[in-house]
Design a protein around this motif. Structure first.
Motif, PDB file in Angstrom:
ATOM      1  N   GLY A  64      69.597  15.039  56.333  1.00  0.00           N
ATOM      2  CA  GLY A  64      70.068  16.416  56.536  1.00  0.00           C
ATOM      3  C   GLY A  64      71.514  16.529  57.001  1.00  0.00           C
ATOM      4  N   THR A  65      72.252  15.424  56.972  1.00  0.00           N
ATOM      5  CA  THR A  65      73.682  15.504  57.306  1.00  0.00           C
ATOM      6  C   THR A  65      74.488  15.562  56.010  1.00  0.00           C
ATOM      7  OG1 THR A  65      73.932  13.102  57.373  1.00  0.00           O
ATOM      8  CG2 THR A  65      73.377  14.209  59.448  1.00  0.00           C
ATOM      9  N   ALA A  66      75.742  15.989  56.134  1.00  0.00           N
ATOM     10  CA  ALA A  66      76.560  16.170  54.931  1.00  0.00           C
ATOM     11  C   ALA A  66      77.943  15.558  55.091  1.00  0.00           C
ATOM     12  CB  ALA A  66      76.705  17.662  54.641  1.00  0.00           C
ATOM     13  N   THR A  67      78.534  15.195  53.959  1.00  0.00           N
ATOM     14  CA  THR A  67      79.963  14.857  53.941  1.00  0.00           C
ATOM     15  C   THR A  67      80.660  15.784  52.952  1.00  0.00           C
ATOM     16  OG1 THR A  67      79.698  13.183  52.209  1.00  0.00           O
ATOM     17  CG2 THR A  67      79.587  12.405  54.498  1.00  0.00           C
ATOM     18  N   LEU A  68      81.940  15.989  53.198  1.00  0.00           N
ATOM     19  CA  LEU A  68      82.767  16.860  52.352  1.00  0.00           C
ATOM     20  C   LEU A  68      84.023  16.086  51.994  1.00  0.00           C
ATOM     21  CD1 LEU A  68      83.780  19.698  51.290  1.00  0.00           C
ATOM     22  CD2 LEU A  68      84.660  20.058  53.610  1.00  0.00           C
ATOM     23  N   ARG A  69      84.274  15.944  50.711  1.00  0.00           N
ATOM     24  CA  ARG A  69      85.494  15.232  50.274  1.00  0.00           C
ATOM     25  C   ARG A  69      86.344  16.153  49.409  1.00  0.00           C
ATOM     26  NH1 ARG A  69      86.542   9.199  47.927  1.00  0.00           N
ATOM     27  NH2 ARG A  69      88.671   9.616  47.221  1.00  0.00           N
ATOM     28  N   GLY A  70      87.636  16.133  49.654  1.00  0.00           N
ATOM     29  CA  GLY A  70      88.511  16.965  48.827  1.00  0.00           C
ATOM     30  C   GLY A  70      89.970  16.762  49.161  1.00  0.00           C
ATOM     31  N   PRO A  71      90.808  17.456  48.381  1.00  0.00           N
ATOM     32  CA  PRO A  71      92.260  17.291  48.513  1.00  0.00           C
ATOM     33  C   PRO A  71      92.858  18.143  49.623  1.00  0.00           C
ATOM     34  CG  PRO A  71      91.777  18.836  46.762  1.00  0.00           C
ATOM     35  CD  PRO A  71      90.444  18.384  47.306  1.00  0.00           C
ATOM     36  N   SER A  72      94.053  17.738  50.014  1.00  0.00           N
ATOM     37  CA  SER A  72      94.835  18.495  50.994  1.00  0.00           C
ATOM     38  C   SER A  72      96.289  18.463  50.530  1.00  0.00           C
ATOM     39  CB  SER A  72      94.709  17.824  52.361  1.00  0.00           C
ATOM     40  OG  SER A  72      95.750  18.230  53.221  1.00  0.00           O
ATOM     41  N   VAL A  73      96.981  19.560  50.728  1.00  0.00           N
ATOM     42  CA  VAL A  73      98.391  19.621  50.336  1.00  0.00           C
ATOM     43  C   VAL A  73      99.212  20.176  51.500  1.00  0.00           C
ATOM     44  CG1 VAL A  73     100.051  20.488  48.637  1.00  0.00           C
ATOM     45  CG2 VAL A  73      97.667  20.141  47.961  1.00  0.00           C
ATOM     46  N   LEU A  74     100.309  19.489  51.828  1.00  0.00           N
ATOM     47  CA  LEU A  74     101.249  20.002  52.830  1.00  0.00           C
ATOM     48  C   LEU A  74     102.446  20.542  52.062  1.00  0.00           C
ATOM     49  CD1 LEU A  74     100.961  17.076  55.404  1.00  0.00           C
ATOM     50  CD2 LEU A  74      99.879  19.336  55.539  1.00  0.00           C
ATOM     51  N   VAL A  75     102.713  21.837  52.202  1.00  0.00           N
ATOM     52  CA  VAL A  75     103.701  22.455  51.308  1.00  0.00           C
ATOM     53  C   VAL A  75     105.042  22.761  51.964  1.00  0.00           C
ATOM     54  CG1 VAL A  75     101.965  23.493  49.816  1.00  0.00           C
ATOM     55  CG2 VAL A  75     102.798  24.795  51.729  1.00  0.00           C
ATOM     56  N   ALA A  76     105.072  22.887  53.282  1.00  0.00           N
ATOM     57  CA  ALA A  76     106.333  23.293  53.912  1.00  0.00           C
ATOM     58  C   ALA A  76     106.290  23.006  55.401  1.00  0.00           C
ATOM     59  CB  ALA A  76     106.576  24.793  53.698  1.00  0.00           C
ATOM     60  N   SER A  77     107.468  22.971  55.985  1.00  0.00           N
ATOM     61  CA  SER A  77     107.518  22.940  57.443  1.00  0.00           C
ATOM     62  C   SER A  77     108.735  23.742  57.870  1.00  0.00           C
ATOM     63  CB  SER A  77     107.595  21.506  57.961  1.00  0.00           C
ATOM     64  OG  SER A  77     108.747  20.884  57.459  1.00  0.00           O
ATOM     65  N   GLY A  78     108.714  24.206  59.095  1.00  0.00           N
ATOM     66  CA  GLY A  78     109.824  25.029  59.564  1.00  0.00           C
ATOM     67  C   GLY A  78     109.701  25.308  61.046  1.00  0.00           C
ATOM     68  N   VAL A  79     110.388  26.351  61.467  1.00  0.00           N
ATOM     69  CA  VAL A  79     110.425  26.712  62.880  1.00  0.00           C
ATOM     70  C   VAL A  79     110.158  28.213  62.993  1.00  0.00           C
ATOM     71  CG1 VAL A  79     111.869  26.810  64.947  1.00  0.00           C
ATOM     72  CG2 VAL A  79     112.108  24.896  63.359  1.00  0.00           C
ATOM     73  N   VAL A  80     109.241  28.579  63.872  1.00  0.00           N
ATOM     74  CA  VAL A  80     108.965  29.995  64.107  1.00  0.00           C
ATOM     75  C   VAL A  80     110.042  30.539  65.044  1.00  0.00           C
ATOM     76  CG1 VAL A  80     107.313  31.646  65.081  1.00  0.00           C
ATOM     77  CG2 VAL A  80     106.475  29.625  63.838  1.00  0.00           C
ATOM     78  N   SER A  81     110.627  31.660  64.651  1.00  0.00           N
ATOM     79  CA  SER A  81     111.677  32.255  65.475  1.00  0.00           C
ATOM     80  C   SER A  81     111.151  32.581  66.874  1.00  0.00           C
ATOM     81  CB  SER A  81     112.187  33.524  64.805  1.00  0.00           C
ATOM     82  OG  SER A  81     112.745  34.388  65.769  1.00  0.00           O
ATOM     83  N   ASP A  82     111.852  32.099  67.866  1.00  0.00           N
ATOM     84  CA  ASP A  82     111.417  32.306  69.241  1.00  0.00           C
ATOM     85  C   ASP A  82     111.451  33.794  69.605  1.00  0.00           C
ATOM     86  OD1 ASP A  82     110.620  31.162  71.739  1.00  0.00           O
ATOM     87  OD2 ASP A  82     112.583  31.728  72.511  1.00  0.00           O
ATOM     88  N   SER A  83     112.503  34.483  69.174  1.00  0.00           N
ATOM     89  CA  SER A  83     112.595  35.900  69.563  1.00  0.00           C
ATOM     90  C   SER A  83     111.525  36.723  68.854  1.00  0.00           C
ATOM     91  CB  SER A  83     113.993  36.449  69.283  1.00  0.00           C
ATOM     92  OG  SER A  83     114.322  36.218  67.944  1.00  0.00           O
ATOM     93  N   TRP A  84     111.223  36.363  67.601  1.00  0.00           N
ATOM     94  CA  TRP A  84     110.144  37.088  66.893  1.00  0.00           C
ATOM     95  C   TRP A  84     108.814  36.849  67.591  1.00  0.00           C
ATOM     96  CZ3 TRP A  84     105.857  35.098  64.045  1.00  0.00           C
ATOM     97  CH2 TRP A  84     105.125  36.069  63.361  1.00  0.00           C
ATOM     98  N   TRP A  85     108.533  35.595  67.920  1.00  0.00           N
ATOM     99  CA  TRP A  85     107.259  35.247  68.567  1.00  0.00           C
ATOM    100  C   TRP A  85     107.109  36.011  69.881  1.00  0.00           C
ATOM    101  CZ3 TRP A  85     102.859  33.247  67.185  1.00  0.00           C
ATOM    102  CH2 TRP A  85     102.014  32.644  68.114  1.00  0.00           C
ATOM    103  N   ARG A  86     108.164  36.056  70.670  1.00  0.00           N
ATOM    104  CA  ARG A  86     108.093  36.747  71.962  1.00  0.00           C
ATOM    105  C   ARG A  86     107.969  38.253  71.786  1.00  0.00           C
ATOM    106  NH1 ARG A  86     109.355  33.470  76.261  1.00  0.00           N
ATOM    107  NH2 ARG A  86     109.920  31.367  75.619  1.00  0.00           N
TER     108      ARG A  86
END
Ligand SMILES: N[C@@H](CCC[C@H](N)C(=O)O)C(=O)O
Length: 328
Positions: free
Chosen positions: A295-317
Protein backbone atom coordinates in the motif's frame (compact mmCIF):
# COMPACT_ATOMS: atom_id res chain seq x y z
CA UNK A 1 -5.56 19.55 9.85
CA UNK A 2 -2.72 19.75 12.33
CA UNK A 3 -0.27 21.28 9.85
CA UNK A 4 -2.39 24.36 9.36
CA UNK A 5 -2.66 25.14 13.05
CA UNK A 6 0.94 24.28 13.91
CA UNK A 7 2.35 27.58 12.68
CA UNK A 8 3.68 29.82 15.44
CA UNK A 9 2.00 27.87 18.23
CA UNK A 10 2.75 28.95 21.82
CA UNK A 11 4.85 25.79 22.26
CA UNK A 12 6.84 26.56 19.13
CA UNK A 13 7.35 30.15 20.19
CA UNK A 14 8.58 28.99 23.60
CA UNK A 15 11.10 26.61 21.97
CA UNK A 16 12.26 29.30 19.57
CA UNK A 17 12.77 31.75 22.43
CA UNK A 18 14.56 29.09 24.47
CA UNK A 19 17.11 28.43 21.73
CA UNK A 20 17.48 32.09 20.88
CA UNK A 21 16.41 31.55 17.28
CA UNK A 22 15.82 34.44 14.90
CA UNK A 23 12.34 35.76 14.43
CA UNK A 24 11.18 35.24 10.85
CA UNK A 25 9.83 38.77 10.40
CA UNK A 26 11.62 40.83 7.79
CA UNK A 27 15.19 40.04 8.65
CA UNK A 28 15.95 39.08 5.08
CA UNK A 29 17.16 41.53 2.46
CA UNK A 30 16.97 40.93 -1.31
CA UNK A 31 15.71 37.35 -1.26
CA UNK A 32 17.23 34.98 -3.78
CA UNK A 33 14.71 32.80 -5.56
CA UNK A 34 14.59 30.15 -8.26
CA UNK A 35 11.66 29.13 -10.39
CA UNK A 36 11.06 25.49 -11.26
CA UNK A 37 8.37 23.05 -12.25
CA UNK A 38 7.54 19.36 -12.21
CA UNK A 39 5.33 18.52 -15.20
CA UNK A 40 4.34 22.21 -15.22
CA UNK A 41 3.21 22.29 -11.59
CA UNK A 42 5.35 25.34 -10.87
CA UNK A 43 7.02 26.70 -7.78
CA UNK A 44 9.05 29.60 -6.47
CA UNK A 45 11.93 28.15 -4.44
CA UNK A 46 13.20 30.32 -1.59
CA UNK A 47 16.52 29.22 -0.09
CA UNK A 48 16.17 30.33 3.54
CA UNK A 49 18.62 28.28 5.56
CA UNK A 50 18.48 30.69 8.53
CA UNK A 51 14.66 30.85 8.34
CA UNK A 52 14.49 34.62 8.13
CA UNK A 53 11.66 34.97 5.62
CA UNK A 54 8.19 35.74 6.92
CA UNK A 55 5.92 33.66 4.70
CA UNK A 56 2.66 35.11 5.86
CA UNK A 57 -0.22 34.14 3.53
CA UNK A 58 -0.69 37.54 1.84
CA UNK A 59 2.98 37.64 0.83
CA UNK A 60 2.92 34.08 -0.49
CA UNK A 61 -0.18 34.92 -2.54
CA UNK A 62 1.46 38.08 -3.88
CA UNK A 63 4.64 36.23 -4.88
CA UNK A 64 2.58 33.50 -6.61
CA UNK A 65 0.38 35.99 -8.48
CA UNK A 66 0.93 35.44 -12.23
CA UNK A 67 0.41 39.08 -13.17
CA UNK A 68 1.77 41.14 -10.31
CA UNK A 69 4.21 38.65 -8.74
CA UNK A 70 6.73 36.04 -9.90
CA UNK A 71 3.89 33.59 -10.56
CA UNK A 72 3.59 30.00 -9.36
CA UNK A 73 1.21 27.35 -8.04
CA UNK A 74 3.08 27.35 -4.74
CA UNK A 75 6.21 28.18 -2.77
CA UNK A 76 8.93 25.84 -1.54
CA UNK A 77 10.99 27.28 1.29
CA UNK A 78 14.35 25.46 1.42
CA UNK A 79 15.72 24.92 4.93
CA UNK A 80 16.76 22.20 7.36
CA UNK A 81 14.03 20.75 9.57
CA UNK A 82 15.85 21.67 12.78
CA UNK A 83 16.17 25.32 11.74
CA UNK A 84 12.44 25.51 10.93
CA UNK A 85 11.58 24.00 14.31
CA UNK A 86 13.92 26.40 16.11
CA UNK A 87 12.30 29.35 14.32
CA UNK A 88 8.81 28.18 15.30
CA UNK A 89 7.67 27.38 11.76
CA UNK A 90 7.35 23.70 12.75
CA UNK A 91 5.96 22.84 16.15
CA UNK A 92 7.47 19.36 16.12
CA UNK A 93 9.49 17.34 13.66
CA UNK A 94 7.10 15.12 11.67
CA UNK A 95 7.58 11.32 11.69
CA UNK A 96 10.67 10.21 9.85
CA UNK A 97 12.23 13.69 9.80
CA UNK A 98 15.50 14.38 11.63
CA UNK A 99 16.79 17.84 12.56
CA UNK A 100 19.50 17.68 9.93
CA UNK A 101 17.15 16.62 7.11
CA UNK A 102 16.19 19.05 4.41
CA UNK A 103 12.60 20.20 4.77
CA UNK A 104 10.24 21.35 2.01
CA UNK A 105 8.19 24.09 3.67
CA UNK A 106 5.37 24.11 1.12
CA UNK A 107 2.73 26.83 0.71
CA UNK A 108 -0.16 26.82 -1.76
CA UNK A 109 -0.57 29.82 -4.07
CA UNK A 110 -3.32 31.25 -1.83
CA UNK A 111 -0.90 31.26 1.10
CA UNK A 112 -2.30 28.19 2.88
CA UNK A 113 0.00 25.50 4.25
CA UNK A 114 -0.38 21.94 2.92
CA UNK A 115 1.00 18.74 4.35
CA UNK A 116 2.62 17.43 1.21
CA UNK A 117 3.40 18.18 -2.44
CA UNK A 118 4.70 15.31 -4.58
CA UNK A 119 5.91 17.43 -7.48
CA UNK A 120 7.33 19.89 -4.99
CA UNK A 121 9.52 17.20 -3.41
CA UNK A 122 10.90 16.27 -6.83
CA UNK A 123 11.70 19.89 -7.74
CA UNK A 124 13.06 20.57 -4.23
CA UNK A 125 15.44 17.59 -4.43
CA UNK A 126 16.62 18.61 -7.91
CA UNK A 127 17.13 22.20 -6.76
CA UNK A 128 19.22 21.43 -3.67
CA UNK A 129 21.45 19.17 -5.78
CA UNK A 130 21.77 21.67 -8.65
CA UNK A 131 22.41 24.55 -6.23
CA UNK A 132 25.17 22.59 -4.46
CA UNK A 133 23.43 22.37 -1.07
CA UNK A 134 23.39 18.56 -1.28
CA UNK A 135 25.74 16.07 -2.92
CA UNK A 136 24.09 12.71 -2.25
CA UNK A 137 21.85 10.89 -4.73
CA UNK A 138 19.67 9.47 -1.97
CA UNK A 139 18.43 11.45 1.02
CA UNK A 140 15.26 12.37 2.89
CA UNK A 141 13.16 15.44 2.16
CA UNK A 142 10.99 16.33 5.12
CA UNK A 143 7.38 17.40 4.68
CA UNK A 144 4.55 18.00 7.13
CA UNK A 145 3.31 14.53 6.12
CA UNK A 146 6.63 12.97 7.19
CA UNK A 147 10.03 12.20 5.73
CA UNK A 148 10.05 11.33 2.02
CA UNK A 149 13.14 9.43 0.82
CA UNK A 150 14.19 10.48 -2.68
CA UNK A 151 16.45 9.06 -5.35
CA UNK A 152 17.92 11.71 -7.65
CA UNK A 153 18.55 10.09 -11.03
CA UNK A 154 19.64 13.29 -12.71
CA UNK A 155 20.30 16.82 -11.45
CA UNK A 156 21.69 19.04 -14.19
CA UNK A 157 21.57 22.81 -13.89
CA UNK A 158 18.18 22.83 -15.60
CA UNK A 159 16.91 19.24 -16.00
CA UNK A 160 16.33 16.71 -13.27
CA UNK A 161 14.67 13.34 -12.75
CA UNK A 162 13.65 12.23 -9.25
CA UNK A 163 11.82 9.32 -7.62
CA UNK A 164 10.01 10.03 -4.34
CA UNK A 165 8.97 7.38 -1.86
CA UNK A 166 5.50 8.75 -1.14
CA UNK A 167 4.75 6.39 1.74
CA UNK A 168 1.31 5.04 2.58
CA UNK A 169 -1.72 5.57 0.35
CA UNK A 170 -4.85 5.29 2.48
CA UNK A 171 -8.39 4.91 1.12
CA UNK A 172 -11.08 6.98 2.85
CA UNK A 173 -14.14 5.42 1.18
CA UNK A 174 -16.62 6.13 -1.62
CA UNK A 175 -17.90 9.67 -2.16
CA UNK A 176 -18.70 12.03 -5.07
CA UNK A 177 -17.43 15.20 -6.70
CA UNK A 178 -19.47 17.67 -8.74
CA UNK A 179 -17.46 18.91 -11.69
CA UNK A 180 -18.78 21.12 -14.47
CA UNK A 181 -22.35 20.49 -13.27
CA UNK A 182 -21.97 16.67 -13.31
CA UNK A 183 -21.74 14.33 -10.35
CA UNK A 184 -18.84 11.86 -10.57
CA UNK A 185 -18.44 8.91 -8.18
CA UNK A 186 -14.99 8.75 -6.65
CA UNK A 187 -12.98 7.65 -3.65
CA UNK A 188 -11.34 9.66 -0.94
CA UNK A 189 -7.60 8.97 -0.73
CA UNK A 190 -5.08 10.22 1.80
CA UNK A 191 -1.56 10.60 0.41
CA UNK A 192 -0.47 12.73 3.35
CA UNK A 193 -2.87 15.35 2.02
CA UNK A 194 -6.52 14.74 1.06
CA UNK A 195 -7.68 13.71 -2.42
CA UNK A 196 -10.92 12.77 -4.12
CA UNK A 197 -10.13 10.73 -7.23
CA UNK A 198 -12.91 10.06 -9.74
CA UNK A 199 -12.44 7.43 -12.44
CA UNK A 200 -15.00 7.75 -15.25
CA UNK A 201 -14.87 4.69 -17.55
CA UNK A 202 -16.88 6.59 -20.20
CA UNK A 203 -14.51 9.53 -20.30
CA UNK A 204 -12.12 9.85 -23.27
CA UNK A 205 -8.97 11.98 -23.27
CA UNK A 206 -10.76 14.60 -25.38
CA UNK A 207 -13.85 14.50 -23.14
CA UNK A 208 -11.57 15.05 -20.16
CA UNK A 209 -9.86 17.97 -21.88
CA UNK A 210 -13.25 19.56 -22.60
CA UNK A 211 -14.39 19.62 -18.95
CA UNK A 212 -14.59 23.05 -17.34
CA UNK A 213 -12.50 22.95 -14.16
CA UNK A 214 -12.44 26.68 -13.54
CA UNK A 215 -14.95 26.47 -10.67
CA UNK A 216 -14.09 24.61 -7.48
CA UNK A 217 -15.58 21.09 -7.60
CA UNK A 218 -18.33 20.28 -5.11
CA UNK A 219 -17.54 17.68 -2.42
CA UNK A 220 -18.85 16.48 0.93
CA UNK A 221 -17.27 18.68 3.63
CA UNK A 222 -18.18 16.01 6.18
CA UNK A 223 -15.66 13.70 4.48
CA UNK A 224 -13.11 16.44 3.80
CA UNK A 225 -13.38 19.02 6.59
CA UNK A 226 -10.04 20.62 5.58
CA UNK A 227 -10.89 20.82 1.88
CA UNK A 228 -9.70 18.45 -0.81
CA UNK A 229 -7.77 18.13 -4.06
CA UNK A 230 -10.04 16.66 -6.76
CA UNK A 231 -8.80 14.45 -9.62
CA UNK A 232 -10.89 13.38 -12.60
CA UNK A 233 -9.44 10.65 -14.82
CA UNK A 234 -10.01 8.09 -17.52
CA UNK A 235 -9.95 4.37 -16.73
CA UNK A 236 -6.68 2.43 -17.12
CA UNK A 237 -5.83 1.67 -20.71
CA UNK A 238 -2.52 0.02 -21.57
CA UNK A 239 -1.13 0.87 -18.13
CA UNK A 240 -1.89 4.60 -18.46
CA UNK A 241 -4.56 7.11 -17.50
CA UNK A 242 -5.29 10.74 -18.39
CA UNK A 243 -5.94 13.02 -15.43
CA UNK A 244 -6.84 16.60 -14.60
CA UNK A 245 -6.81 18.11 -11.14
CA UNK A 246 -8.32 20.98 -9.18
CA UNK A 247 -6.04 21.68 -6.23
CA UNK A 248 -7.07 22.93 -2.84
CA UNK A 249 -5.54 26.37 -2.30
CA UNK A 250 -4.58 26.84 -5.96
CA UNK A 251 -7.28 25.99 -8.55
CA UNK A 252 -6.68 23.87 -11.63
CA UNK A 253 -2.99 23.06 -12.05
CA UNK A 254 -1.24 21.27 -14.90
CA UNK A 255 -0.08 18.47 -12.61
CA UNK A 256 -0.22 17.36 -8.98
CA UNK A 257 2.17 14.66 -7.75
CA UNK A 258 0.12 13.52 -4.78
CA UNK A 259 -2.91 13.69 -7.09
CA UNK A 260 -1.29 11.37 -9.60
CA UNK A 261 -0.66 8.85 -6.80
CA UNK A 262 -4.30 9.10 -5.70
CA UNK A 263 -5.39 8.74 -9.34
CA UNK A 264 -3.21 5.66 -9.86
CA UNK A 265 -4.62 4.04 -6.71
CA UNK A 266 -8.19 4.80 -7.82
CA UNK A 267 -7.56 3.52 -11.36
CA UNK A 268 -6.06 0.27 -10.06
CA UNK A 269 -8.92 -0.15 -7.61
CA UNK A 270 -11.40 0.45 -10.47
CA UNK A 271 -9.69 -2.45 -12.29
CA UNK A 272 -9.92 -4.65 -9.19
CA UNK A 273 -6.20 -4.39 -8.38
CA UNK A 274 -4.47 -3.16 -5.24
CA UNK A 275 -0.99 -2.76 -6.66
CA UNK A 276 0.65 -2.01 -9.98
CA UNK A 277 2.40 0.54 -12.14
CA UNK A 278 0.50 3.40 -13.77
CA UNK A 279 1.70 6.09 -16.18
CA UNK A 280 -0.32 9.20 -15.41
CA UNK A 281 -0.66 11.73 -18.24
CA UNK A 282 -1.48 15.24 -17.06
CA UNK A 283 -1.76 18.48 -19.06
CA UNK A 284 1.86 19.29 -18.12
CA UNK A 285 3.47 15.95 -18.99
CA UNK A 286 3.66 12.42 -17.63
CA UNK A 287 4.80 10.75 -14.40
CA UNK A 288 5.13 7.15 -13.32
CA UNK A 289 3.43 5.87 -10.15
CA UNK A 290 4.09 2.48 -8.61
CA UNK A 291 1.82 1.16 -5.88
CA UNK A 292 3.27 -1.78 -3.97
CA UNK A 293 1.47 -4.68 -2.29
CA UNK A 294 2.01 -3.07 1.10
CA UNK A 295 0.00 0.00 0.00
CA UNK A 296 2.95 2.38 -0.33
CA UNK A 297 3.73 4.33 -3.49
CA UNK A 298 6.61 5.84 -5.41
CA UNK A 299 6.39 8.75 -7.85
CA UNK A 300 8.96 9.28 -10.59
CA UNK A 301 9.11 12.21 -12.95
CA UNK A 302 10.98 15.16 -14.40
CA UNK A 303 11.90 18.48 -12.86
CA UNK A 304 12.97 21.66 -14.61
CA UNK A 305 14.72 24.70 -13.11
CA UNK A 306 13.95 27.63 -15.40
CA UNK A 307 15.22 30.80 -13.75
CA UNK A 308 16.73 32.42 -10.73
CA UNK A 309 16.74 35.97 -9.49
CA UNK A 310 16.25 38.31 -6.57
CA UNK A 311 12.97 39.50 -5.08
CA UNK A 312 12.96 43.27 -4.69
CA UNK A 313 13.35 44.10 -1.02
CA UNK A 314 11.21 47.23 -1.21
CA UNK A 315 8.42 45.39 -3.05
CA UNK A 316 8.47 42.55 -0.51
CA UNK A 317 8.29 44.98 2.41
CA UNK A 318 5.50 46.95 0.76
CA UNK A 319 3.24 43.87 0.85
CA UNK A 320 2.50 44.01 4.57
CA UNK A 321 2.38 47.65 5.65
CA UNK A 322 1.19 46.85 9.15
CA UNK A 323 4.28 44.76 9.89
CA UNK A 324 6.94 45.32 7.27
CA UNK A 325 6.60 49.08 6.97
CA UNK A 326 5.92 49.83 10.59
CA UNK A 327 7.54 53.15 11.29
CA UNK A 328 8.79 53.53 7.71
N1 LIG B 1 0.76 20.11 -6.31
C1 LIG B 1 1.06 19.32 -5.18
C2 LIG B 1 0.04 19.33 -4.06
C3 LIG B 1 0.04 20.67 -3.33
C4 LIG B 1 -0.84 20.71 -2.09
C5 LIG B 1 -2.30 20.69 -2.36
N2 LIG B 1 -2.76 21.81 -3.15
C6 LIG B 1 -3.06 20.65 -1.01
O1 LIG B 1 -3.53 21.68 -0.55
O2 LIG B 1 -3.14 19.55 -0.44
C7 LIG B 1 1.57 17.95 -5.52
O3 LIG B 1 2.33 17.87 -6.50
O4 LIG B 1 1.33 16.98 -4.80
Amino acid sequence: MAARSAERSPAARRRRDAVGAVDTVDTVVDMDFSKGHGTENDFVLLPDLDVRIDLEPARVAALCDRRSGVGADGILRVAKAGALAAAGVLETLPDGVAEDDWFMDYRNGDGSVAEMCGNGVRVFAHYIRAAGFERRDEFVVGSRAGGKPVVVHRADADRGEVTVDMGAVRELGATTATIDGRVFPGIGIDVGNPHLACVDPHLTASGLAALDLTASPGYDPGVFPQGVNVEILTALDGGAVDMRVHERGVGETRSCGTGTVAAAAAALRHDGADAGRVAVRVPGGEVLVRIADDGTATLRGPSVLVASGVVSDSWWRSLTPTRANAGA
